[in-house]
Write an enzyme that holds these catalytic residues in place. Structure first.
Site, PDB file in Angstrom:
ATOM      1  N   LYS A  47       0.086   4.403  -0.401  1.00 25.22           N
ATOM      2  CA  LYS A  47      -0.584   5.373   0.014  1.00 25.22           C
ATOM      3  C   LYS A  47      -0.041   6.774  -0.762  1.00 25.22           C
ATOM      4  O   LYS A  47      -0.010   6.436  -2.011  1.00 25.22           O
ATOM      5  CB  LYS A  47       0.113   5.787   1.549  1.00 25.22           C
ATOM      6  N   GLY A  59       2.296   2.190  10.670  1.00 28.39           N
ATOM      7  CA  GLY A  59       3.415   3.414  10.598  1.00 28.39           C
ATOM      8  C   GLY A  59       4.202   3.802  11.713  1.00 28.39           C
ATOM      9  O   GLY A  59       4.616   4.802  11.849  1.00 28.39           O
ATOM     10  N   SER A  89       3.212  -2.097  10.411  1.00 30.18           N
ATOM     11  CA  SER A  89       4.934  -2.114  10.489  1.00 30.18           C
ATOM     12  C   SER A  89       5.411  -3.611  10.071  1.00 30.18           C
ATOM     13  O   SER A  89       6.408  -3.965  10.858  1.00 30.18           O
ATOM     14  CB  SER A  89       5.294  -1.695  11.955  1.00 30.18           C
ATOM     15  N   HIS A  97      -9.527   1.146   4.908  1.00 27.65           N
ATOM     16  CA  HIS A  97      -8.487   1.389   5.310  1.00 27.65           C
ATOM     17  C   HIS A  97      -8.536   2.455   6.512  1.00 27.65           C
ATOM     18  O   HIS A  97      -9.368   3.387   6.598  1.00 27.65           O
ATOM     19  CB  HIS A  97      -7.227   2.126   4.547  1.00 27.65           C
ATOM     20  N   GLU A 127      -5.557  -4.800  10.335  1.00 28.15           N
ATOM     21  CA  GLU A 127      -4.487  -3.806  10.821  1.00 28.15           C
ATOM     22  C   GLU A 127      -4.717  -2.983  12.224  1.00 28.15           C
ATOM     23  O   GLU A 127      -5.494  -2.017  12.130  1.00 28.15           O
ATOM     24  CB  GLU A 127      -4.467  -2.844   9.636  1.00 28.15           C
ATOM     25  N   GLU A 164      -7.114   4.746   7.818  1.00 26.33           N
ATOM     26  CA  GLU A 164      -6.943   6.213   7.260  1.00 26.33           C
ATOM     27  C   GLU A 164      -8.251   6.741   6.634  1.00 26.33           C
ATOM     28  O   GLU A 164      -8.736   8.059   6.878  1.00 26.33           O
ATOM     29  CB  GLU A 164      -5.476   6.326   6.304  1.00 26.33           C
ATOM     30  N   ASN A 173       0.877  -1.143   0.157  1.00 25.08           N
ATOM     31  CA  ASN A 173       0.093  -0.124   0.106  1.00 25.08           C
ATOM     32  C   ASN A 173       0.827   1.195   0.046  1.00 25.08           C
ATOM     33  O   ASN A 173       1.355   1.579   1.097  1.00 25.08           O
ATOM     34  CB  ASN A 173      -0.875  -0.151   1.320  1.00 25.08           C
TER      35      ASN A 173
HETATM   36  P1  PGA Z   1       2.980   0.181   7.394  1.00 22.90           P
HETATM   37  O1  PGA Z   1       1.298   0.478   6.702  1.00 22.90           O
HETATM   38  O2  PGA Z   1       3.271  -0.935   6.795  1.00 22.90           O
HETATM   39  O3  PGA Z   1       3.683   1.467   7.113  1.00 22.90           O
HETATM   40  O4  PGA Z   1       2.603   0.361   9.098  1.00 22.90           O
HETATM   41  C1  PGA Z   1       0.382  -0.553   6.702  1.00 22.90           C
HETATM   42  C2  PGA Z   1      -0.860   0.093   6.202  1.00 22.90           C
HETATM   43  O5  PGA Z   1      -1.429   1.079   6.649  1.00 22.90           O
HETATM   44  O6  PGA Z   1      -1.426  -0.682   5.056  1.00 22.90           O
END
Ligand code: PGA
Length: 241
Positions: free
Chosen positions: A11, A166, A205, A91, A160, A93, A9
């Site tokens: 983003k 992140g 992560s 997601h 997640e 976000e 992903n």
């Molecule tokens: P990350 O993001 O691997 O940077 O923690 C995962 C995601 O938001 O899909």
């Protein structure tokens, strides 16, 4: 037997030259495993053009309508027409920053499936929800409402935990496996999906040095990966390459 899947992903990251460099490195290395990447929407055509055949391209979001007066939205049928194979829906976000509701997400899932896209449906609890013992209630509500009336083998779930996205803090394999087991049993009892056949990805992560242990857990079928999917070396490292 479920396969292991890694989905990058990206983003709102990657320039056009980052994308060229990524695929040049991938091609030079001879990497040939199946890999899925979701770039920014305006880079979808670029990926479809330059990515090798083992890469599937998908979007990070889509509308719940295919056409009409929806300025700025992304049509699922147009994604399909372009050559996209999947879309990420729900997601954290999108839920937290863009205030997407359960009902809206349910409409998006249905419209994407109708448009013959595979759907990666994301769920996850915040740290506060985890610490107050609400994990199962939160994930159960996200699954029940988001997948209401959905019966398709084209749905993949991504668990997640919001506190792991992140942040560099990963759920331990034991924590992740416990939650994945709950999710699979919830799918079996409370949704129309085939729980045993449905892929459940872990996200938050994931990095080359923890991917193997996470992905070898019984109910973890791969990962949805942000930061560690941006550079080719680290992305291929998620496969142990
Ligand atoms: P990350 O993001 O691997 O940077 O923690 C995962 C995601 O938001 O899909």
């Amino acid at each position: 037997m479920r396969k292991t899947l890694v989905v990058g992903n990206w983003k709102m990251n990657q320039s056009l030259s980052d994308i060229t460099n990524f695929f040049n490195s991938v091609k030079e290395s001879g990497f040939s495993d199946e890999a899925w990447i979701a770039p920014q929407a305006l880079h979808l055509s670029k990926l479809i053009e330059v990515a090798p055949k083992n890469f599937k391209t998908g979007a990070q979001n889509c509308s719940y309508e295919n056409t009409g007066a929806f300025t700025g939205e992304i049509s699922p049928s147009s994604l399909k027409e372009l050559g996209c194979e999947f879309v990420i829906i729900g997601h954290s976000e999108r839920r937290a920053i863009f205030k997407e509701t359960h009902d809206e997400l349910n409409l998006k899932v249905k419209k994407a499936l109708e448009s013959h896209l595979k759907v990666i449906f994301c769920i996850g609890e915040t740290l506060e929800e985890r610490e107050s013992g609400k994990i199962e209630a939160v994930l159960g509500e996200q699954l029940k409402k988001g997948l209401e009336g959905v019966n398709s083998s084209d749905v993949i779930i991504a668990y997640e935990p919001v506190w792991a996205i992140g942040t560099g803090v990963t759920a331990t394999p034991a924590q992740a496996q416990e939650t994945h087991e709950f999710v699979r049993s919830f799918l079996a009892k409370e949704t129309a999906l085939n729980a045993e056949a449905t892929l459940i990805l872990y996200g938050g992560s994931v990095k080359p040095d923890n991917a193997k242990e996470l992905f070898s857990c019984a109910d973890i079928d791969g990962g949805l990966v942000g930061g560690a999917s941006l550079k080719a070396e680290s992305f291929m490292g998620l496969y142990g390459k």
